[in-house]
Design an enzyme around this catalytic site. Structure first.
Site, PDB file in Angstrom:
ATOM      1  CD  GLN A  47      -2.950  -1.149   2.094  1.00 20.43           C
ATOM      2  OE1 GLN A  47      -2.544  -1.638   3.171  1.00 20.43           O
ATOM      3  NE2 GLN A  47      -4.150  -0.206   2.174  1.00 20.43           N
ATOM      4  NE  ARG A 105       0.047  -4.778  11.673  1.00 19.08           N
ATOM      5  CZ  ARG A 105      -1.171  -5.082  10.855  1.00 19.08           C
ATOM      6  NH1 ARG A 105      -2.110  -4.155  11.177  1.00 19.08           N
ATOM      7  NH2 ARG A 105      -1.325  -6.180  10.424  1.00 19.08           N
ATOM      8  CG  HIS A 150      -1.114  -6.100   4.887  1.00 19.35           C
ATOM      9  ND1 HIS A 150      -1.260  -5.507   6.422  1.00 19.35           N
ATOM     10  CD2 HIS A 150      -2.180  -5.821   4.479  1.00 19.35           C
ATOM     11  CE1 HIS A 150      -2.143  -4.829   6.431  1.00 19.35           C
ATOM     12  NE2 HIS A 150      -3.020  -5.092   5.397  1.00 19.35           N
ATOM     13  CG  ASN A 194      -3.588  -7.377   7.913  1.00 22.01           C
ATOM     14  OD1 ASN A 194      -3.586  -7.387   8.989  1.00 22.01           O
ATOM     15  ND2 ASN A 194      -4.117  -7.169   6.627  1.00 22.01           N
ATOM     16  CD  GLU A 195      -7.931  -7.037   8.065  1.00 23.80           C
ATOM     17  OE1 GLU A 195      -8.272  -6.970   6.665  1.00 23.80           O
ATOM     18  OE2 GLU A 195      -8.231  -6.121   8.686  1.00 23.80           O
ATOM     19  CG  ASN A 337      -6.609  -5.485  11.726  1.00 22.57           C
ATOM     20  OD1 ASN A 337      -5.794  -5.409  12.625  1.00 22.57           O
ATOM     21  ND2 ASN A 337      -6.074  -6.012  10.645  1.00 22.57           N
ATOM     22  CE1 TYR A 339      -9.743   0.401   9.252  1.00 17.42           C
ATOM     23  CE2 TYR A 339      -9.476  -1.825   9.721  1.00 17.42           C
ATOM     24  CZ  TYR A 339      -8.968  -0.700   9.298  1.00 17.42           C
ATOM     25  OH  TYR A 339      -7.524  -0.644   8.799  1.00 17.42           O
ATOM     26  CD  GLU A 405      -5.193  -2.846   9.466  1.00 23.43           C
ATOM     27  OE1 GLU A 405      -6.244  -2.575   8.761  1.00 23.43           O
ATOM     28  OE2 GLU A 405      -4.262  -3.718   8.798  1.00 23.43           O
ATOM     29  CD1 TRP A 449      -6.127   1.959   7.081  1.00 25.27           C
ATOM     30  CD2 TRP A 449      -4.214   0.655   7.718  1.00 25.27           C
ATOM     31  NE1 TRP A 449      -5.661   1.527   6.176  1.00 25.27           N
ATOM     32  CE2 TRP A 449      -4.465   0.700   6.273  1.00 25.27           C
ATOM     33  CE3 TRP A 449      -3.292  -0.192   8.331  1.00 25.27           C
ATOM     34  CZ2 TRP A 449      -3.415   0.068   5.462  1.00 25.27           C
ATOM     35  CZ3 TRP A 449      -2.435  -0.617   7.424  1.00 25.27           C
ATOM     36  CH2 TRP A 449      -2.685  -0.760   6.115  1.00 25.27           C
ATOM     37  CD  GLU A 456      -8.496   0.892   1.842  1.00 19.39           C
ATOM     38  OE1 GLU A 456      -7.430   1.032   2.188  1.00 19.39           O
ATOM     39  OE2 GLU A 456      -9.482   0.200   2.001  1.00 19.39           O
ATOM     40  CD1 TRP A 457      -6.602  -2.986   0.851  1.00 17.77           C
ATOM     41  CD2 TRP A 457      -4.885  -3.725  -0.696  1.00 17.77           C
ATOM     42  NE1 TRP A 457      -5.576  -3.320   1.625  1.00 17.77           N
ATOM     43  CE2 TRP A 457      -4.636  -3.938   0.793  1.00 17.77           C
ATOM     44  CE3 TRP A 457      -4.009  -4.316  -1.403  1.00 17.77           C
ATOM     45  CZ2 TRP A 457      -3.097  -4.254   1.093  1.00 17.77           C
ATOM     46  CZ3 TRP A 457      -3.001  -4.629  -1.115  1.00 17.77           C
ATOM     47  CH2 TRP A 457      -2.317  -4.681   0.138  1.00 17.77           C
TER      48      TRP A 457
HETATM   49  C1  BGC Z   1      -6.580  -3.977   5.714  1.00 15.86           C
HETATM   50  C2  BGC Z   1      -5.796  -2.709   5.221  1.00 15.86           C
HETATM   51  C3  BGC Z   1      -6.663  -1.553   4.565  1.00 15.86           C
HETATM   52  C4  BGC Z   1      -8.025  -1.389   5.674  1.00 15.86           C
HETATM   53  C5  BGC Z   1      -9.099  -0.163   5.227  1.00 15.86           C
HETATM   54  C6  BGC Z   1      -7.812  -3.487   6.687  1.00 15.86           C
HETATM   55  O1  BGC Z   1      -8.590  -4.570   6.188  1.00 15.86           O
HETATM   56  O2  BGC Z   1      -5.576  -4.458   6.627  1.00 15.86           O
HETATM   57  O3  BGC Z   1      -4.934  -3.150   4.500  1.00 15.86           O
HETATM   58  O4  BGC Z   1      -6.067  -0.630   3.958  1.00 15.86           O
HETATM   59  O5  BGC Z   1      -8.502  -2.393   6.152  1.00 15.86           O
HETATM   60  O6  BGC Z   1      -9.908  -0.753   4.394  1.00 15.86           O
END
Ligand code: BGC
Length: 502
Positions: A47, A105, A150, A194-195, A337, A339, A405, A449, A456-457
């Site tokens: 990223q 990280r 990751h 990661n995830e 992580n 969100y 995150e 994060w 962002e993918w």
């Molecule tokens: C990921 C990050 C991503 C973030 C926000 C997480 O799922 O580890 O790489 O940028 O979410 O979408």
């Protein structure tokens, strides 16, 4: 920014003028952050680094995913240059110092270190790059937390079956050992993968992440299984060969939303919520922290759906065999992580097709009172983090937790004065404080994060999570702190230290 808690400057704190001192905690004020609490920010190699072909780096599945087909990533963007951290690492270090982080990280690019994914050929330039990053961090008193994987598998390994092949397990273990051997004298906090949920589902079922496979209902479970095996094998390697000398800690980063029944009085909604938790948090946390196997709720839901759809053969969810490494106990801390949150009721995608959504038979709903941060999936629910932390404490044997995150995104017109993100961090950190203070959760650190706006993918550069803005139209990729970065820096100072006046 007001953080909602107050630094006490009482007379019993007898500090010299301008001397830095650790504050004692004040019960009931939500500021129970231990003195050695890790205040961090996180990034991932693909990223931010760019330099996708620099100095002998091999291609990763994300390089291929972006280059191969149009329409996969917003605006046909890619991570070829991104923040150019491969060349501009010193600029990142300045950002880290400006925030006053105690921890940073980052992830290693497997293909930068081992271009074909194997230890047959080591790219010394890649080793030099990460050595410099680690040494620079330590010389600035910042502890690195390193993620080995990751999302960016070397393409050469994808060509041999990638995470669907069991061969990935020893290959990942060799890579992990190589990293422990090379960097472990200085790195004390490791994340293997990661995830795994996101890699498995978005990469192998939904096809919206690399490697872009759409093999619903089967491959994701296999990928998840191999990821657990690979993680466990690497943990055992660390435990046997490196821990005695290096004395570090290893875990895997598990993503989970917080889930609540849409109607708390409805037993179908409660059952759907339990299934959703089992298919997200439980899928990876139960084997590692509770039983050594998948949650029973998950297995029985998959099996009954298979039967309903006339899917013959063995269970789509693999079983651990006696030849597998022991998975139970292979985490020295819980890396979370978090969100967002969801309300849940029964109802899958269609119920008629093989797939995780129909297996789990849970429909996720947003509460209309939750504000949305930038991207549509990110409802802002700081209190969900506290609830999830408590749930982890109660159901996963009270592990030490690092929040690896957590963040808030911006979409559309740039706002350097990002007051909503400031509020978000203030509220979230307050909830973490309450989880520690009132719920007794052993939270050891918090990583925002992300340090920088980055790739962002599938959303490319259209979604900005940074504490620093990065100007992607500028060849120098100039970094500028957002208001939220400034406030996060103040928060860290506030919680960690007080400049006391005698
Ligand atoms: C990921 C990050 C991503 C973030 C926000 C997480 O799922 O580890 O790489 O940028 O979410 O979408």
């Amino acid at each position: 920014m007001s953080t909602g808690v107050h630094v006490t400057q009482t007379s019993h704190l007898r500090c010299n003028r301008y001397r830095t001192c650790v504050l004692s905690c004040v019960p009931g004020r939500g500021n129970m952050f231990p003195p050695d609490f890790a205040w961090g920010a996180a990034t991932a190699a693909h990223q931010i680094e760019g330099g996708w072909q620099a100095d002998g780096k091999g291609p990763s599945i994300w390089d291929t995913f972006c280059h191969q087909e149009k329409g996969r990533v917003f605006g046909e963007q890619n991570g070829d240059v991104s923040c150019n951290s491969y060349e501009l690492w010193e600029k990142d270090l300045e950002c880290i110092q400006q925030l006053g982080l105690t921890h940073y990280r980052l992830s290693l690019s497997w293909a930068r270190l081992l271009p074909d994914g194997t230890t047959r050929h080591v790219n010394q330039k890649g080793v030099q790059y990460y050595n410099k990053v680690i040494d620079d961090l330590l010389s600035c008193n910042v502890s690195p937390m390193i993620t080995l994987y990751h999302f960016d598998l070397p393409q050469a390994l994808q060509d041999q079956g990638g995470w669907k092949s069991q061969e990935i397990v020893p290959l990942f273990d060799s890579y992990a050992r190589f990293c422990f051997q090379t960097f472990g004298d200085r790195v004390k906090l490791w994340i293997t993968i990661n995830e795994p949920y996101v890699c498995a589902k978005l990469g192998h079922e939904d096809g919206i992440h690399a490697p872009g496979l759409k093999e619903a209902g089967i491959s994701a479970y296999l990928v998840g299984h191999n990821m657990l095996r690979a993680h466990a094998t690497a943990w055992h390697s660390y435990d046997s060969f490196y821990r005695p000398k290096q004395k570090g800690a290893v875990s895997l980063a598990i993503n989970s939303d917080w889930f609540e029944p849409l109607d708390p009085g409805c037993k179908e909604d409660i059952a759907a919520t339990e299934r959703d938790l089992a298919f997200t948090l439980g899928w990876f946390a139960w084997p590692v922290f509770v039983t050594g196997d998948y949650p029973e709720t998950m297995r029985s839901a998959i099996d009954s759906q298979s039967e309903k759809l006339g899917y013959g053969g063995s269970s789509r969810l693999p079983s651990f065999s006696k030849d597998d490494p022991t998975v139970l106990g292979t985490a020295d801390f819980f890396a979370l992580n978090y969100y967002t949150s969801r309300k849940v009721k029964p109802g899958g995608d269609s119920g008629q097709m093989l797939g995780i959504k129909s297996d789990r038979n849970a429909e996720e709903v947003l509460d209309p009172s939750w504000p949305i941060s930038g991207v549509s999936w990110l409802a802002v629910v700081p209190s969900g983090l506290r609830k999830l932390l408590k749930y982890i404490k109660d159901t996963l044997n009270n592990p030490a937790v690092y929040i690896t995150e957590n963040g808030f995104s911006q979409v559309g017109p740039l706002q350097m004065e990002d007051v909503e993100r400031c509020e978000f961090y203030k509220d979230t950190i307050f909830e973490v404080g309450k989880a520690i203070e009132e719920d007794g959760v052993d939270v050891r650190g918090y990583f925002a994060w992300s340090l920088l706006d980055n790739f962002e993918w599938a959303d490319g550069f259209s979604v900005r999570f940074g504490l620093f803005h990065v100007d992607f139209s500028d060849a120098k990729r100039s970094r500028t702190i957002y208001r939220s970065g400034q406030e996060y820096a103040k928060t860290i100072v506030k919680y960690k230290r007080a400049i006391c006046v005698q």
